[in-house]
Scaffold this motif. Sequence first.
Motif, PDB file in Angstrom:
ATOM      1  N   SER A   1      -1.957 -62.649  28.595  1.00  0.00           N
ATOM      2  CA  SER A   1      -0.607 -62.793  28.051  1.00  0.00           C
ATOM      3  C   SER A   1      -0.559 -62.286  26.619  1.00  0.00           C
TER       4      SER A   1
ATOM      5  N   CYS B   1       3.215 -70.448  25.785  1.00  0.00           N
ATOM      6  CA  CYS B   1       3.632 -69.554  26.872  1.00  0.00           C
ATOM      7  C   CYS B   1       4.430 -70.348  27.903  1.00  0.00           C
TER       8      CYS B   1
ATOM      9  N   CYS C   1       0.829 -66.652  32.370  1.00  0.00           N
ATOM     10  CA  CYS C   1       0.335 -67.408  31.215  1.00  0.00           C
ATOM     11  C   CYS C   1      -1.179 -67.542  31.343  1.00  0.00           C
TER      12      CYS C   1
END
Length: 133
Positions: free
Chosen positions: A110, A77, A106
């Motif tokens: 997510s 991420c 993140c």
Amino acid sequence: MTTHQAADGSDINPLGTLRYWGGEYHQIDNSRYPMEQESIDRIGVNGQDTTGNITKESVTVSIEGEALYGMFGSNVCVLGGDSGGPALNGTTALGLLSGGTSETVCDSSSSGTYRNYFTKVQTVLDERGRQVC
């Protein structure tokens, strides 16, 4: 007359160190080409530090209309502003974030379907006749 002090104070970090989100410093002692499915850590300014895997060893991608060749792909991420941050495996430098999906957070909420691309550090070093030591 200018005086110079030795760069050995407790507040000075030697070249080759990375500052993780929590303030810890880690020494980078080598580099190599990435391998598909290996685990990586990604250090980010906005997305903090995240982990993931390499999904493709070599891929060509188009980022903002520009073709980038020989990148590697990952499922870590990232957030806007994380570009240029390193991808590592332990103390080994693998890449620098160049672009991909941009998330808004993140964490556990997510999506987990990230597609992010990194310039291979070893390629850059090889092109310039340099090495991490």
